[in-house]
Design a protein around this motif. Structure first.
Motif, PDB file in Angstrom:
ATOM      1  N   GLY A  67      -9.640 -14.859 -13.058  1.00 45.18           N
ATOM      2  CA  GLY A  67     -10.158 -13.614 -13.616  1.00 45.18           C
ATOM      3  C   GLY A  67     -10.727 -12.675 -12.572  1.00 45.18           C
ATOM      4  N   MET A  68      -9.962 -12.411 -11.523  1.00 43.54           N
ATOM      5  CA  MET A  68     -10.428 -11.584 -10.409  1.00 43.54           C
ATOM      6  C   MET A  68      -9.345 -10.568 -10.068  1.00 43.54           C
ATOM      7  SD  MET A  68     -11.634 -13.022  -6.684  1.00 43.54           S
ATOM      8  CE  MET A  68      -9.946 -13.408  -6.159  1.00 43.54           C
ATOM      9  N   ARG A  69      -9.771  -9.337  -9.743  1.00 43.65           N
ATOM     10  CA  ARG A  69      -8.800  -8.283  -9.451  1.00 43.65           C
ATOM     11  C   ARG A  69      -9.273  -7.451  -8.260  1.00 43.65           C
ATOM     12  NH1 ARG A  69      -4.696  -6.084 -12.364  1.00 43.65           N
ATOM     13  NH2 ARG A  69      -5.262  -7.330 -14.173  1.00 43.65           N
ATOM     14  N   LEU A  70      -8.314  -7.020  -7.436  1.00 40.27           N
ATOM     15  CA  LEU A  70      -8.610  -6.185  -6.277  1.00 40.27           C
ATOM     16  C   LEU A  70      -8.466  -4.716  -6.656  1.00 40.27           C
ATOM     17  CD1 LEU A  70      -9.204  -6.364  -3.152  1.00 40.27           C
ATOM     18  CD2 LEU A  70      -6.740  -6.005  -2.843  1.00 40.27           C
ATOM     19  N   HIS A  71      -9.492  -3.913  -6.334  1.00 44.15           N
ATOM     20  CA  HIS A  71      -9.467  -2.477  -6.575  1.00 44.15           C
ATOM     21  C   HIS A  71      -9.669  -1.722  -5.267  1.00 44.15           C
ATOM     22  CE1 HIS A  71     -10.838  -2.677 -11.088  1.00 44.15           C
ATOM     23  NE2 HIS A  71      -9.664  -3.230 -10.877  1.00 44.15           N
ATOM     24  N   ARG A  72      -9.200  -0.509  -5.223  1.00 44.68           N
ATOM     25  CA  ARG A  72      -9.602   0.393  -4.149  1.00 44.68           C
ATOM     26  C   ARG A  72     -10.951   0.989  -4.512  1.00 44.68           C
ATOM     27  NH1 ARG A  72      -4.814   4.528  -3.222  1.00 44.68           N
ATOM     28  NH2 ARG A  72      -4.501   4.116  -5.436  1.00 44.68           N
ATOM     29  N   VAL A  73     -11.819   1.140  -3.525  1.00 46.94           N
ATOM     30  CA  VAL A  73     -13.152   1.667  -3.786  1.00 46.94           C
ATOM     31  C   VAL A  73     -13.083   3.077  -4.373  1.00 46.94           C
ATOM     32  CG1 VAL A  73     -15.342   2.341  -2.722  1.00 46.94           C
ATOM     33  CG2 VAL A  73     -14.219   0.232  -2.021  1.00 46.94           C
ATOM     34  N   SER A  74     -12.117   3.854  -3.950  1.00 47.21           N
ATOM     35  CA  SER A  74     -11.996   5.242  -4.409  1.00 47.21           C
ATOM     36  C   SER A  74     -11.371   5.351  -5.788  1.00 47.21           C
ATOM     37  CB  SER A  74     -11.163   6.058  -3.415  1.00 47.21           C
ATOM     38  OG  SER A  74      -9.885   5.473  -3.238  1.00 47.21           O
ATOM     39  N   HIS A  75     -10.915   4.223  -6.356  1.00 50.34           N
ATOM     40  CA  HIS A  75     -10.310   4.217  -7.681  1.00 50.34           C
ATOM     41  C   HIS A  75     -10.916   3.076  -8.486  1.00 50.34           C
ATOM     42  CE1 HIS A  75      -7.413   6.458  -5.272  1.00 50.34           C
ATOM     43  NE2 HIS A  75      -6.869   6.920  -6.397  1.00 50.34           N
ATOM     44  N   ASP A  76     -11.541   3.413  -9.636  1.00 49.25           N
ATOM     45  CA  ASP A  76     -12.148   2.380 -10.463  1.00 49.25           C
ATOM     46  C   ASP A  76     -11.110   1.480 -11.118  1.00 49.25           C
ATOM     47  OD1 ASP A  76     -14.659   3.281  -9.853  1.00 49.25           O
ATOM     48  OD2 ASP A  76     -14.743   4.647 -11.562  1.00 49.25           O
ATOM     49  N   SER A  77      -9.902   1.989 -11.290  1.00 51.28           N
ATOM     50  CA  SER A  77      -8.844   1.196 -11.909  1.00 51.28           C
ATOM     51  C   SER A  77      -7.530   1.550 -11.240  1.00 51.28           C
ATOM     52  CB  SER A  77      -8.769   1.483 -13.418  1.00 51.28           C
ATOM     53  OG  SER A  77      -8.515   2.845 -13.660  1.00 51.28           O
ATOM     54  N   GLY A  78      -6.496   0.833 -11.609  1.00 46.19           N
ATOM     55  CA  GLY A  78      -5.209   1.069 -11.009  1.00 46.19           C
ATOM     56  C   GLY A  78      -4.952   0.121  -9.851  1.00 46.19           C
ATOM     57  N   PRO A  79      -3.692  -0.051  -9.478  1.00 46.52           N
ATOM     58  CA  PRO A  79      -3.339  -1.002  -8.421  1.00 46.52           C
ATOM     59  C   PRO A  79      -3.835  -0.551  -7.052  1.00 46.52           C
ATOM     60  CG  PRO A  79      -1.432   0.324  -9.035  1.00 46.52           C
ATOM     61  CD  PRO A  79      -2.514   0.642 -10.030  1.00 46.52           C
ATOM     62  N   PRO A  80      -4.161  -1.505  -6.169  1.00 51.62           N
ATOM     63  CA  PRO A  80      -4.670  -1.144  -4.843  1.00 51.62           C
ATOM     64  C   PRO A  80      -3.590  -0.667  -3.886  1.00 51.62           C
ATOM     65  CG  PRO A  80      -4.583  -3.515  -5.086  1.00 51.62           C
ATOM     66  CD  PRO A  80      -4.238  -2.943  -6.431  1.00 51.62           C
ATOM     67  N   ARG A  87      -5.350  -5.193   3.772  1.00 50.44           N
ATOM     68  CA  ARG A  87      -6.370  -6.239   3.676  1.00 50.44           C
ATOM     69  C   ARG A  87      -5.767  -7.609   3.951  1.00 50.44           C
ATOM     70  NH1 ARG A  87      -8.327  -9.701  -0.283  1.00 50.44           N
ATOM     71  NH2 ARG A  87     -10.594 -10.025  -0.301  1.00 50.44           N
ATOM     72  N   ALA A  88      -4.598  -7.870   3.371  1.00 47.46           N
ATOM     73  CA  ALA A  88      -3.939  -9.158   3.590  1.00 47.46           C
ATOM     74  C   ALA A  88      -3.574  -9.344   5.059  1.00 47.46           C
ATOM     75  CB  ALA A  88      -2.688  -9.261   2.717  1.00 47.46           C
ATOM     76  N   GLY A  89      -3.132  -8.259   5.710  1.00 47.28           N
ATOM     77  CA  GLY A  89      -2.800  -8.345   7.121  1.00 47.28           C
ATOM     78  C   GLY A  89      -4.008  -8.686   7.979  1.00 47.28           C
ATOM     79  N   LEU A  90      -5.144  -8.060   7.683  1.00 50.75           N
ATOM     80  CA  LEU A  90      -6.373  -8.358   8.427  1.00 50.75           C
ATOM     81  C   LEU A  90      -6.802  -9.809   8.233  1.00 50.75           C
ATOM     82  CD1 LEU A  90      -8.427  -5.121   7.626  1.00 50.75           C
ATOM     83  CD2 LEU A  90      -7.453  -5.757   9.844  1.00 50.75           C
ATOM     84  N   MET A  91      -6.722 -10.278   6.990  1.00 48.10           N
ATOM     85  CA  MET A  91      -7.108 -11.658   6.714  1.00 48.10           C
ATOM     86  C   MET A  91      -6.163 -12.642   7.402  1.00 48.10           C
ATOM     87  SD  MET A  91      -8.326 -11.605   2.722  1.00 48.10           S
ATOM     88  CE  MET A  91      -8.963 -13.268   2.847  1.00 48.10           C
ATOM     89  N   PHE A 120     -13.260  -7.406   5.686  1.00 52.47           N
ATOM     90  CA  PHE A 120     -11.886  -7.029   5.360  1.00 52.47           C
ATOM     91  C   PHE A 120     -11.861  -5.942   4.294  1.00 52.47           C
ATOM     92  CE2 PHE A 120     -11.845 -11.694   6.255  1.00 52.47           C
ATOM     93  CZ  PHE A 120     -11.297 -11.614   7.532  1.00 52.47           C
ATOM     94  N   ASP A 121     -12.746  -6.061   3.307  1.00 50.75           N
ATOM     95  CA  ASP A 121     -12.810  -5.061   2.236  1.00 50.75           C
ATOM     96  C   ASP A 121     -13.298  -3.721   2.769  1.00 50.75           C
ATOM     97  OD1 ASP A 121     -12.009  -6.677  -0.034  1.00 50.75           O
ATOM     98  OD2 ASP A 121     -13.914  -7.719   0.187  1.00 50.75           O
ATOM     99  N   ARG A 122     -14.276  -3.754   3.649  1.00 49.79           N
ATOM    100  CA  ARG A 122     -14.827  -2.497   4.173  1.00 49.79           C
ATOM    101  C   ARG A 122     -13.795  -1.748   5.013  1.00 49.79           C
ATOM    102  NH1 ARG A 122     -20.267  -2.474   3.257  1.00 49.79           N
ATOM    103  NH2 ARG A 122     -21.182  -4.513   2.765  1.00 49.79           N
ATOM    104  N   ILE A 123     -13.027  -2.474   5.801  1.00 50.10           N
ATOM    105  CA  ILE A 123     -12.011  -1.831   6.631  1.00 50.10           C
ATOM    106  C   ILE A 123     -10.873  -1.275   5.780  1.00 50.10           C
ATOM    107  CG2 ILE A 123     -10.272  -2.210   8.430  1.00 50.10           C
ATOM    108  CD1 ILE A 123     -13.101  -2.103   9.481  1.00 50.10           C
ATOM    109  N   SER A 124     -10.441  -2.035   4.780  1.00 53.60           N
ATOM    110  CA  SER A 124      -9.294  -1.616   3.963  1.00 53.60           C
ATOM    111  C   SER A 124      -9.679  -0.753   2.766  1.00 53.60           C
ATOM    112  CB  SER A 124      -8.529  -2.851   3.472  1.00 53.60           C
ATOM    113  OG  SER A 124      -9.377  -3.709   2.725  1.00 53.60           O
TER     114      SER A 124
END
Length: 239
Positions: A67-80, A87-91, A120-124
């Motif tokens: 029950g976890m989802r990745l969002h863009r900070v600038s968008h409350d909903s919608g795909p990242p 983010r995956a590349g950095l990780m 990773f989240d802050r950079i991406s």
């Protein structure tokens, strides 16, 4: 319509989701009847598919299970989208350089006071949130507003009983003698504010479009947004 706020994904959710994805990649690559080079290629292809799924839907298999989802900070909903790929590349780079240790440390040391964003989240520009968003209500009582985003014990001088150690305490004006010491339990739900009278002396009354009625002690009833509650003679509005 319920007002909701995003809840950051917990470290446990993140670790479980990552573990599920790792098991999936390992299982597919290890059990195929191909050469070692073929298994490495298969693992890479599965990783690409997982990242693509997260970019398009916000969740890979692990995220969907916990029950976890990745969002863009600038968008409350919608795909990242591309943010998930970055983010995956950095990780992946950090994990390869440290044998997977750096991502684990980042997850465990994520800011616990905010949205638990890792480096990773802050950079991406992303944030991992739980799908179990909180429903928030505001109580207007005694001339003040009280935010209710979790269970609340309300009364003149409320005390936590057994099994309610983490419940928040809210005191009403002490000069209102019709309110019991620990009068009621309030819990936010998507349908409304669930109110349970805790055996108060002067009772708890709900007022909605159907009229007014007294609550039976120990039995929760839901008050919709815009309704009113009387704790004894103390009026409370739900917004």
């Amino acid at each position: 319509m319920p007002v909701t706020v995003p809840v950051p994904a917990s470290p446990v959710q993140r670790l479980l989701a990552g573990g599920i994805d790792v098991l999936l990649v390992t299982g597919v690559s290890c059990f195929l009847p191909v050469s070692a080079a073929g298994r490495v290629l298969c693992a890479g292809l599965v990783l690409v598919v997982l990242v693509a799924a997260q970019a398009v839907t916000g969740a890979g298999p692990g995220g969907a299970v916990v029950g976890m989802r990745l969002h863009r900070v600038s968008h409350d909903s919608g795909p990242p989208g591309a943010a998930a790929v970055g983010r995956a590349g950095l990780m992946a780079m950090a994990g390869a350089a440290t044998l997977g240790i750096a991502p684990l440390i980042m997850v465990m040391r994520a800011d616990a006071t905010g949205m638990r964003r890792t480096w990773f989240d802050r950079i991406s520009g992303t944030v991992l949130v739980s799908r179990r968003s909180q429903t928030v209500y505001t109580l207007v009582i005694g001339g003040r507003s009280v935010l209710v985003d979790a269970a609340v014990l309300l009364g003149r001088a409320p005390e936590r009983g057994p099994g309610r150690e983490g419940v928040r305490l809210v005191s009403v004006p002490s000069d209102d003698a019709t309110v019991s010491k620990t009068h009621a339990l309030l819990e936010p739900t998507p349908e409304g504010l669930a109110v349970t009278d805790l055996g108060s002396t002067n009772g708890t009354y709900l007022v909605d479009f159907r009229g007014s009625h007294e609550l039976a002690p120990g039995l929760a009833e839901t008050v919709p947004r815009g309704g009113a509650i009387y704790f004894g003679e103390a009026e409370c509005r739900v917004r």
